[in-house]
Motif scaffolding. Structure first.
Motif, PDB file in Angstrom:
ATOM      1  N   GLU A  47      69.548  25.576  29.064  1.00 19.91           N
ATOM      2  CA  GLU A  47      68.614  25.106  30.109  1.00 19.91           C
ATOM      3  C   GLU A  47      67.432  26.061  30.244  1.00 19.91           C
ATOM      4  N   LYS A  48      67.744  27.352  30.211  1.00 20.72           N
ATOM      5  CA  LYS A  48      66.695  28.364  30.373  1.00 20.72           C
ATOM      6  C   LYS A  48      65.687  28.268  29.230  1.00 20.72           C
ATOM      7  N   GLU A  49      66.208  28.091  28.035  1.00 24.74           N
ATOM      8  CA  GLU A  49      65.355  28.095  26.859  1.00 24.74           C
ATOM      9  C   GLU A  49      64.521  26.821  26.737  1.00 24.74           C
ATOM     10  N   THR A  50      65.086  25.681  27.111  1.00 25.80           N
ATOM     11  CA  THR A  50      64.417  24.398  26.843  1.00 25.80           C
ATOM     12  C   THR A  50      63.823  23.756  28.094  1.00 25.80           C
ATOM     13  N   GLY A  51      64.249  24.198  29.261  1.00 28.18           N
ATOM     14  CA  GLY A  51      63.816  23.523  30.483  1.00 28.18           C
ATOM     15  C   GLY A  51      64.496  22.180  30.677  1.00 28.18           C
ATOM     16  N   ILE A  52      65.490  21.876  29.850  1.00 30.88           N
ATOM     17  CA  ILE A  52      66.221  20.606  29.969  1.00 30.88           C
ATOM     18  C   ILE A  52      67.404  20.806  30.914  1.00 30.88           C
ATOM     19  N   LYS A  53      67.533  19.906  31.877  1.00 30.68           N
ATOM     20  CA  LYS A  53      68.636  20.002  32.844  1.00 30.68           C
ATOM     21  C   LYS A  53      69.866  19.293  32.260  1.00 30.68           C
ATOM     22  N   VAL A  54      70.980  20.017  32.183  1.00 29.99           N
ATOM     23  CA  VAL A  54      72.196  19.444  31.606  1.00 29.99           C
ATOM     24  C   VAL A  54      73.113  18.935  32.719  1.00 29.99           C
ATOM     25  N   ARG A  55      73.556  17.684  32.561  1.00 27.08           N
ATOM     26  CA  ARG A  55      74.641  17.181  33.430  1.00 27.08           C
ATOM     27  C   ARG A  55      75.883  17.110  32.557  1.00 27.08           C
ATOM     28  N   TYR A  56      76.955  17.710  33.025  1.00 25.30           N
ATOM     29  CA  TYR A  56      78.122  17.924  32.164  1.00 25.30           C
ATOM     30  C   TYR A  56      79.353  17.325  32.822  1.00 25.30           C
ATOM     31  N   ASP A  57      79.875  16.239  32.247  1.00 24.31           N
ATOM     32  CA  ASP A  57      81.077  15.590  32.787  1.00 24.31           C
ATOM     33  C   ASP A  57      82.260  15.832  31.858  1.00 24.31           C
ATOM     34  N   LEU A  58      83.461  15.721  32.426  1.00 20.83           N
ATOM     35  CA  LEU A  58      84.679  16.076  31.688  1.00 20.83           C
ATOM     36  C   LEU A  58      85.635  14.900  31.518  1.00 20.83           C
ATOM     37  N   PHE A  59      86.312  14.871  30.373  1.00 24.64           N
ATOM     38  CA  PHE A  59      87.430  13.943  30.163  1.00 24.64           C
ATOM     39  C   PHE A  59      88.547  14.737  29.508  1.00 24.64           C
ATOM     40  N   ASP A  60      89.746  14.147  29.431  1.00 28.11           N
ATOM     41  CA  ASP A  60      90.801  14.870  28.720  1.00 28.11           C
ATOM     42  C   ASP A  60      91.660  14.001  27.798  1.00 28.11           C
ATOM     43  N   THR A  61      91.211  12.767  27.531  1.00 30.05           N
ATOM     44  CA  THR A  61      91.880  11.988  26.474  1.00 30.05           C
ATOM     45  C   THR A  61      90.845  11.184  25.693  1.00 30.05           C
ATOM     46  N   ASN A  62      91.141  10.959  24.427  1.00 29.03           N
ATOM     47  CA  ASN A  62      90.277  10.109  23.599  1.00 29.03           C
ATOM     48  C   ASN A  62      90.238   8.678  24.120  1.00 29.03           C
ATOM     49  N   GLU A  63      91.358   8.225  24.694  1.00 32.22           N
ATOM     50  CA  GLU A  63      91.409   6.847  25.178  1.00 32.22           C
ATOM     51  C   GLU A  63      90.323   6.599  26.226  1.00 32.22           C
ATOM     52  N   ILE A  64      90.153   7.573  27.134  1.00 35.74           N
ATOM     53  CA  ILE A  64      89.165   7.408  28.218  1.00 35.74           C
ATOM     54  C   ILE A  64      87.749   7.344  27.634  1.00 35.74           C
ATOM     55  N   LEU A  65      87.437   8.279  26.758  1.00 34.35           N
ATOM     56  CA  LEU A  65      86.105   8.295  26.155  1.00 34.35           C
ATOM     57  C   LEU A  65      85.863   7.014  25.352  1.00 34.35           C
ATOM     58  N   HIS A  66      86.851   6.611  24.565  1.00 37.31           N
ATOM     59  CA  HIS A  66      86.673   5.434  23.705  1.00 37.31           C
ATOM     60  C   HIS A  66      86.390   4.182  24.540  1.00 37.31           C
ATOM     61  N   ALA A  67      87.149   4.010  25.614  1.00 36.56           N
ATOM     62  CA  ALA A  67      86.951   2.819  26.467  1.00 36.56           C
ATOM     63  C   ALA A  67      85.527   2.806  27.022  1.00 36.56           C
ATOM     64  N   LYS A  68      85.014   3.969  27.395  1.00 37.49           N
ATOM     65  CA  LYS A  68      83.639   4.020  27.932  1.00 37.49           C
ATOM     66  C   LYS A  68      82.615   3.658  26.855  1.00 37.49           C
ATOM     67  N   LEU A  69      82.814   4.199  25.650  1.00 37.38           N
ATOM     68  CA  LEU A  69      81.842   3.921  24.588  1.00 37.38           C
ATOM     69  C   LEU A  69      81.853   2.444  24.218  1.00 37.38           C
ATOM     70  N   VAL A  70      83.051   1.854  24.198  1.00 40.10           N
ATOM     71  CA  VAL A  70      83.147   0.431  23.854  1.00 40.10           C
ATOM     72  C   VAL A  70      82.456  -0.412  24.933  1.00 40.10           C
ATOM     73  N   ALA A  71      82.623  -0.030  26.194  1.00 38.84           N
ATOM     74  CA  ALA A  71      81.966  -0.777  27.280  1.00 38.84           C
ATOM     75  C   ALA A  71      80.444  -0.621  27.213  1.00 38.84           C
ATOM     76  N   GLY A  72      79.961   0.518  26.679  1.00 37.40           N
ATOM     77  CA  GLY A  72      78.520   0.723  26.478  1.00 37.40           C
ATOM     78  C   GLY A  72      77.808   1.249  27.713  1.00 37.40           C
ATOM     79  N   LYS A  73      76.514   1.574  27.525  1.00 38.56           N
ATOM     80  CA  LYS A  73      75.681   2.085  28.633  1.00 38.56           C
ATOM     81  C   LYS A  73      76.374   3.201  29.405  1.00 38.56           C
ATOM     82  N   THR A  74      76.893   4.169  28.689  1.00 37.38           N
ATOM     83  CA  THR A  74      77.580   5.274  29.372  1.00 37.38           C
ATOM     84  C   THR A  74      76.570   6.189  30.053  1.00 37.38           C
ATOM     85  N   GLY A  75      75.332   6.183  29.557  1.00 37.00           N
ATOM     86  CA  GLY A  75      74.341   7.139  30.057  1.00 37.00           C
ATOM     87  C   GLY A  75      74.463   8.499  29.391  1.00 37.00           C
TER      88      GLY A  75
END
Ligand code: N2P
Length: 367
Positions: A47-75
């Motif tokens: 962030e300091k180097e680029t001036g880009i603000k990072v929003r950082y969310d967490l998951f802990d299984t592939n199933e959760i991430l996969h379902a979101k990607l399949v649904a689309g528009k995750t942001g």
């Protein structure tokens, strides 16, 4: 007249929107990553180097991430699936084909890791390894010894969880397993001498029966909280990930609580994972995502991840920045003999995924 000027105004607006989108992406980057998987200063320094603000969310299984990607528009602009799941996402057109001209630091990566990833991502076109490790057993040495009583430690660490003779004794000090179908069924299959990623539905019944037998002795299903539970002694055995178990070990040392935590390498086999950075096909800030990927592949940055979370990185140029006690930790950087025991991850069809989800639900609910 009116409609013409409206049309003109509309096209001017869309021209402005488009040109800002290309020339100057909003200074935001949305990342979706596993918990306990980054150093304290990784985001801050970017962030300091680029001036880009990072929003950082967490998951802990592939199933959760996969379902979101399949649904689309995750942001999300950066996601970190395991490579065998990324394979499915690539086939589904959900991940961006990388423009390698924006990633000069690709030159730092280990050709051996790149070659093994190419089996799931032909020509390394879509994904870049973040870190890698393996699924295994972690123990609280003294508590396990005490709970086993007359039984000596088995040569094969998987026996602790998959053999009722052992796990029935360990119940008293607490046994945790990863809370996801794709994390527990492959090790159970491997324990039974089958392909952990078998494509034959009938082969999974024996794994279902094995899991049913051990269910009464499991006290916790967890894919992230188990790190602290292991560190503070509220469980004594975890079927978990190599680095997480080492994090628990470090937390116990830092807390000086007397718990000696150890990641074991089973004498038979263990299953590898490669967690990979990718840009969703509909990512709102792809250019910022490239900047992030290239930043992570700097030797010092990739090394700092391994130094914090005890997983090996894919970056040859980073090794000299990894702390000695981590490069010498045989459960982070594997010996050649142990490397031979590791099973590479494979993708399975949606039919098999449905089947293992069903087996898992029955297992977890104790049906
Ligand atoms: C995060 C560990 C992720 C490993 N703590 C499993 N892909």
């Amino acid at each position: 007249m009116r409609s013409v000027s409206n049309a003109l105004a509309a096209s001017a607006v869309s021209f402005i929107t488009l040109s800002t989108a290309y020339a100057q992406e909003e200074k935001v980057l949305n990342i979706y990553n596993w918990s306990d998987y980054i150093a304290e200063d990784t985001i801050k320094n970017f962030e300091k180097e680029t001036g880009i603000k990072v929003r950082y969310d967490l998951f802990d299984t592939n199933e959760i991430l996969h379902a979101k990607l399949v649904a689309g528009k995750t942001g999300y602009d950066i996601v970190v699936p395991s490579a065998n799941w990324a394979n499915l996402q690539i086939q589904g057109g959900l991940l961006t084909k990388l423009d390698k001209s924006k990633l000069p630091n690709l030159a730092n990566l280990d050709p051996i890791i790149q070659a093994s990833l190419a089996k799931l991502d032909p020509n390394n076109e879509h994904v870049i390894d973040w870190l890698w490790g393996f699924t295994t057993i972690g123990i609280n040495v003294q508590k396990v010894k005490a709970a086993l009583g007359d039984l000596t430690m088995p040569a094969n660490a998987w026996d602790l969880v998959f053999d009722p003779k052992y796990i029935s004794k360990l119940k008293s000090c607490g046994v945790s397993v990863l809370d996801s179908p794709s994390e527990i069924i492959p090790p159970a299959m491997q324990y039974l001498g089958k392909n952990p990623f078998s494509k034959t539905a009938g082969e999974y019944q024996e794994a279902a029966a094995l899991l049913k037998k051990i269910r009464p002795y499991i006290s916790l299903f967890s894919s992230s909280g188990y790190i602290n539970d292991l560190a503070n002694g509220s469980i004594c055995v975890a079927l978990g990930w190599s680095g997480d178990i080492n994090i628990a070990r470090q937390r116990a040392i830092d807390a000086k609580n007397g718990n000696e935590i150890q990641a074991l390498i089973p004498s038979t086999h263990a299953i590898l994972f490669f967690d990979v950075m990718a840009i969703p096909a509909d990512a709102p800030h792809p250019n910022n995502a490239y900047l992030w990927m290239n930043y992570i592949m700097r030797p010092e940055v990739h090394a700092s991840l391994s130094n914090k979370v005890f997983y090996a990185n894919p970056n040859l140029a980073a090794t000299k920045f990894v702390k000695k006690d981590i490069t010498e930790n045989k459960t982070v950087y594997l010996s050649d003999a142990d490397k031979k025991k590791m099973i590479a991850p494979e993708a399975v069809s949606s039919d098999i995924r449905r089947l293992i989800t069903r087996i898992y639900t029955q297992f977890k609910t104790g049906m």
